[in-house]
Scaffold this active site. Structure first.
Site, PDB file in Angstrom:
ATOM      1  N   THR A 140      -0.533   3.471  -4.143  1.00 42.29           N
ATOM      2  CA  THR A 140      -1.104   2.634  -4.152  1.00 42.29           C
ATOM      3  C   THR A 140      -1.995   3.819  -3.858  1.00 42.29           C
ATOM      4  O   THR A 140      -2.212   4.355  -2.232  1.00 42.29           O
ATOM      5  CB  THR A 140      -1.532   1.942  -3.152  1.00 42.29           C
ATOM      6  OG1 THR A 140      -0.325   0.850  -4.510  1.00 42.29           O
ATOM      7  CG2 THR A 140      -2.409   1.151  -3.957  1.00 42.29           C
ATOM      8  N   LYS A 227      -5.055  -1.073  -9.390  1.00 41.51           N
ATOM      9  CA  LYS A 227      -4.236  -1.515  -8.111  1.00 41.51           C
ATOM     10  C   LYS A 227      -4.852  -2.120  -7.131  1.00 41.51           C
ATOM     11  O   LYS A 227      -4.277  -3.498  -6.497  1.00 41.51           O
ATOM     12  CB  LYS A 227      -2.915  -0.025  -7.849  1.00 41.51           C
ATOM     13  CG  LYS A 227      -1.987  -0.730  -6.852  1.00 41.51           C
ATOM     14  CD  LYS A 227      -1.403  -1.779  -7.536  1.00 41.51           C
ATOM     15  CE  LYS A 227      -0.613  -2.400  -6.070  1.00 41.51           C
ATOM     16  NZ  LYS A 227       0.258  -1.174  -5.889  1.00 41.51           N
ATOM     17  N   CYS A 282       0.277  -3.715   1.408  1.00 37.24           N
ATOM     18  CA  CYS A 282      -0.110  -3.248   0.069  1.00 37.24           C
ATOM     19  C   CYS A 282      -1.537  -3.881   0.513  1.00 37.24           C
ATOM     20  O   CYS A 282      -2.424  -3.401   1.136  1.00 37.24           O
ATOM     21  CB  CYS A 282       0.318  -4.308  -0.743  1.00 37.24           C
ATOM     22  SG  CYS A 282       1.855  -4.117  -1.766  1.00 37.24           S
ATOM     23  N   ARG A 353       5.478  -4.490   8.626  1.00 36.58           N
ATOM     24  CA  ARG A 353       4.596  -4.103   8.396  1.00 36.58           C
ATOM     25  C   ARG A 353       3.281  -5.036   8.435  1.00 36.58           C
ATOM     26  O   ARG A 353       3.294  -5.348   7.640  1.00 36.58           O
ATOM     27  CB  ARG A 353       4.497  -2.359   6.963  1.00 36.58           C
ATOM     28  CG  ARG A 353       5.404  -1.951   7.711  1.00 36.58           C
ATOM     29  CD  ARG A 353       5.726  -0.648   5.856  1.00 36.58           C
ATOM     30  NE  ARG A 353       6.047  -1.129   5.170  1.00 36.58           N
ATOM     31  CZ  ARG A 353       6.985  -0.332   3.465  1.00 36.58           C
ATOM     32  NH1 ARG A 353       6.079   0.823   3.593  1.00 36.58           N
ATOM     33  NH2 ARG A 353       7.396  -1.310   3.192  1.00 36.58           N
TER      34      ARG A 353
HETATM   35  N1  SAJ Z   1      -0.420 -14.471   2.378  1.00 40.87           N
HETATM   36  C1  SAJ Z   1      -1.353 -15.337   2.061  1.00 40.87           C
HETATM   37  N2  SAJ Z   1      -1.980 -16.664   1.785  1.00 40.87           N
HETATM   38  C2  SAJ Z   1      -1.326 -16.430   0.426  1.00 40.87           C
HETATM   39  C3  SAJ Z   1      -0.390 -15.819   0.032  1.00 40.87           C
HETATM   40  C4  SAJ Z   1      -0.339 -14.394   0.691  1.00 40.87           C
HETATM   41  O1  SAJ Z   1      -1.539 -15.709   3.658  1.00 40.87           O
HETATM   42  O2  SAJ Z   1      -1.630 -17.120  -0.832  1.00 40.87           O
HETATM   43  C5  SAJ Z   1      -0.359 -13.914   2.994  1.00 40.87           C
HETATM   44  C6  SAJ Z   1       1.924 -13.595   3.233  1.00 40.87           C
HETATM   45  O3  SAJ Z   1       2.158 -15.010   3.993  1.00 40.87           O
HETATM   46  C7  SAJ Z   1       1.620 -11.856   3.875  1.00 40.87           C
HETATM   47  C8  SAJ Z   1       0.824 -11.541   2.883  1.00 40.87           C
HETATM   48  O4  SAJ Z   1      -0.289 -12.450   2.571  1.00 40.87           O
HETATM   49  O5  SAJ Z   1       2.225 -11.663   4.976  1.00 40.87           O
HETATM   50  C9  SAJ Z   1       0.840 -10.574   1.981  1.00 40.87           C
HETATM   51  O6  SAJ Z   1       1.633 -11.244   0.631  1.00 40.87           O
HETATM   52  P1  SAJ Z   1       1.546 -11.063  -0.639  1.00 40.87           P
HETATM   53  O7  SAJ Z   1       2.258 -12.371  -1.015  1.00 40.87           O
HETATM   54  O8  SAJ Z   1       1.041 -10.810  -1.367  1.00 40.87           O
HETATM   55  O9  SAJ Z   1       3.304 -10.147  -0.426  1.00 40.87           O
HETATM   56  P2  SAJ Z   1       2.805  -8.200  -1.300  1.00 40.87           P
HETATM   57  O10 SAJ Z   1       1.755  -7.694   0.521  1.00 40.87           O
HETATM   58  O11 SAJ Z   1       4.686  -7.848  -1.045  1.00 40.87           O
HETATM   59  O12 SAJ Z   1       1.905  -8.752  -1.900  1.00 40.87           O
HETATM   60  C10 SAJ Z   1       2.674  -7.756  -3.241  1.00 40.87           C
HETATM   61  C11 SAJ Z   1       2.005  -7.450  -4.035  1.00 40.87           C
HETATM   62  N3  SAJ Z   1       2.291  -6.579  -5.038  1.00 40.87           N
HETATM   63  C12 SAJ Z   1       1.873  -4.897  -4.952  1.00 40.87           C
HETATM   64  O13 SAJ Z   1       0.983  -4.768  -4.651  1.00 40.87           O
HETATM   65  C13 SAJ Z   1       3.122  -4.842  -6.069  1.00 40.87           C
HETATM   66  C14 SAJ Z   1       0.697  -8.344  -4.771  1.00 40.87           C
HETATM   67  O14 SAJ Z   1       0.411  -7.783  -5.904  1.00 40.87           O
HETATM   68  C15 SAJ Z   1       1.591  -9.168  -5.827  1.00 40.87           C
HETATM   69  O15 SAJ Z   1       0.568  -9.826  -6.254  1.00 40.87           O
HETATM   70  C16 SAJ Z   1       2.117 -10.318  -4.552  1.00 40.87           C
HETATM   71  O16 SAJ Z   1       3.335  -9.103  -3.879  1.00 40.87           O
HETATM   72  C17 SAJ Z   1       2.443 -11.595  -4.625  1.00 40.87           C
HETATM   73  O17 SAJ Z   1       2.080 -11.883  -5.966  1.00 40.87           O
HETATM   74  O18 SAJ Z   1       3.934 -12.211  -4.282  1.00 40.87           O
END
Ligand code: SAJ
Length: 446
Positions: A140, A227, A282, A353
């Site tokens: 990214t 992205k 991310c 992370r």
């Molecule tokens: N979180 C919240 N509230 C929410 C959703 C997430 O506080 O409603 C927090 C989570 O606890 C975490 C952080 O945000 O600490 C990130 O959570 P995430 O579910 O977005 O997980 P990631 O970081 O693995 O995001 C990935 C990303 N995928 C890529 O970058 C390819 C993101 O684009 C996706 O939207 C996300 O997964 C997903 O949808 O699960």
């Protein structure tokens, strides 16, 4: 079929990877060789998927331990396998038709993009680059990085010219750690090329390894922008939920119930939820790439910057909920101990992370509490070997990650260990049961 292909098919059966399904490209393209630079949570799934689709793949990484562990895992499963190897030697780039760069693109403490891993990878790839090869950047980055940093480094270190001698495209990764439904083989992708030949070759590659739509963007910058926009979208929506939580906490309204209610609207509402902070490599990182790039071009992203501020405030808010609970119980901080359950940034994975848990721990320790930490998925960062050891004697507990093991905990578990207050940083516990058990319960906006 040539003996080579027969041999490959045999190898794949032994290795246990799926039989390389007949793919749409098989008729028109011979099996190709792929080098994946960076075999982490993005590069490794891509390497294995391309292998399953008939590519001979070499995963290259600077982390000797990782390479050795992957090679041994492969050896243990199916013996030496020339069609899927792992190495720390970039020489393997010279033998690849396609090179996918999947290295981390973090930010520094001041949130400035840290492109040093990417630059190092481009220099190493450039040294072995040959005419006719295609380099695809999956990491990214903000718009313009491929053109202004990746291509010049590849050209300088190879003496070749892009679009004439070699080809470059960007296809942002979309791996979602812990997701059992969406994986590298079925997630739609966008691709942008430095030029038409680069775009065509990159599209053909993804169509040969992925069973999902491949959208060709009009430029490589558009692909880079997709992205950072996807993840900024998520960050601002999380910030919206967090701000609602802070507001509704003062209004006596349960924000989770309201979000659940709003979710009954079958269109134009996408639920996000409040929590103790936004972690991962991310969501809390990618918006800064766009913010900084726009700043360099004279535009300030007020909204993205504010969303980052709101989300960055949540760990302190969560720690302060615990401190205020101790005050309500007239328990001096100096004689209080806390347990923080969970340092992984999201449930049931081991990745910590940018985890908000560390900011919560730091704030509680600064207030004078002794803090024990337990995460079954991140033993190296745990200061207690078991949850019982972490919670035993703790005055108050913060649940910072909704691991299933924590979600399943009953109020009795806490009362048995003498816990007086529980802060539910992910609103994942049953509030009413904890209140009935006489535990001071604090959620995030509930
Ligand atoms: N979180 C919240 N509230 C929410 C959703 C997430 O506080 O409603 C927090 C989570 O606890 C975490 C952080 O945000 O600490 C990130 O959570 P995430 O579910 O977005 O997980 P990631 O970081 O693995 O995001 C990935 C990303 N995928 C890529 O970058 C390819 C993101 O684009 C996706 O939207 C996300 O997964 C997903 O949808 O699960």
């Amino acid at each position: 079929m040539s003996t080579h292909k027969e041999a490959q098919k045999t190898e794949r059966r032994e290795w246990g990877a799926d039989e390389p399904e007949k793919n749409r490209e098989e008729q028109s393209t011979a099996w190709k060789t792929l080098a994946v630079v960076g075999v982490g949570y993005v590069g490794l799934p891509l390497a294995e998927q391309a292998y399953r689709r008939g590519y001979s793949v070499t995963g290259i990484d600077i982390d000797e331990e990782k390479v050795s562990a992957l090679a041994h895992r492969l050896e243990r499963k199916n013996g030496a396998n020339p069609s899927l190897t792992f190495s720390t030697d970039f020489l393997a780039v010279a033998d690849a038709d396609i090179i996918a760069v999947c290295v981390p693109t973090p930010v520094y403490k001041n949130h400035a993009p840290n492109l040093s891993p990417l630059k190092a990878a481009c220099r190493d790839v450039g040294r072995y680059l040959r005419a006719g090869q295609l380099v695809i950047l999956e990491s990214t980055v903000n718009p313009n990085v491929t053109e202004s940093i990746v291509v010049p480094l590849l050209e300088k270190n190879s003496g070749l010219a892009v679009e004439r001698d070699f080809f470059v495209a960007h296809a942002p990764e979309r791996i979602n750690p812990g997701d059992s439904l969406w994986h590298v083989g079925n997630i739609p992708r966008v691709v942008g090329g430095i030029g038409p030949e680069s775009l065509e070759r990159a599209s053909a590659f993804y169509r040969s390894v992925i069973d999902a739509a491949i959208l060709e963007m009009n430029s490589v910058r558009e692909a880079e922008a997709v992205k950072v926009v996807e993840n900024s979208f998520r960050d601002v929506n999380i910030a919206f939920a967090n701000e609602l939580a802070l507001s509704f906490a003062r209004l006596g309204i349960n924000v989770e119930n309201v979000i659940r209610g709003a979710s009954t609207k079958p269109f134009s509402f996408l639920a996000h939820y409040p929590g103790c902070g936004v972690g991962g490599h991310c969501i809390p990182v990618d918006p800064y790439y766009l913010i900084r790039y726009a700043e360099e071009n004279g535009f300030h992203h007020d909204f993205l910057s504010l969303a980052r501020k709101i989300n960055n405030r949540m760990p302190a808010y969560t720690a302060d909920l615990l401190l205020r609970a101790l005050k309500d119980l007239s328990i001096p901080f100096a004689s209080a101990s806390a347990a923080v359950l969970g340092v992984a940034y999201k449930p049931n994975i081991e990745d910590d992370r940018e985890s908000p848990s560390y900011k919560i721990i730091e704030r509680l320790e600064r207030a004078g509490l002794s803090v024990r930490v337990f995460d079954p998925f991140v033993p190296k960062q745990s200061t207690a070997e078991t949850i019982d050891e972490a919670v035993s004697g703790a005055t108050a507990v913060v649940v910072a990650t909704a691991h299933q093991q924590f979600v399943d905990l009953s109020p009795d578990f806490f009362t048995t260990h003498g816990v007086r207050a529980v802060v539910d940083g992910r609103n994942c516990l049953d509030k009413e049961k904890f209140l009935t058990a006489g535990i001071v319960y604090r959620g995030i906006g509930i």
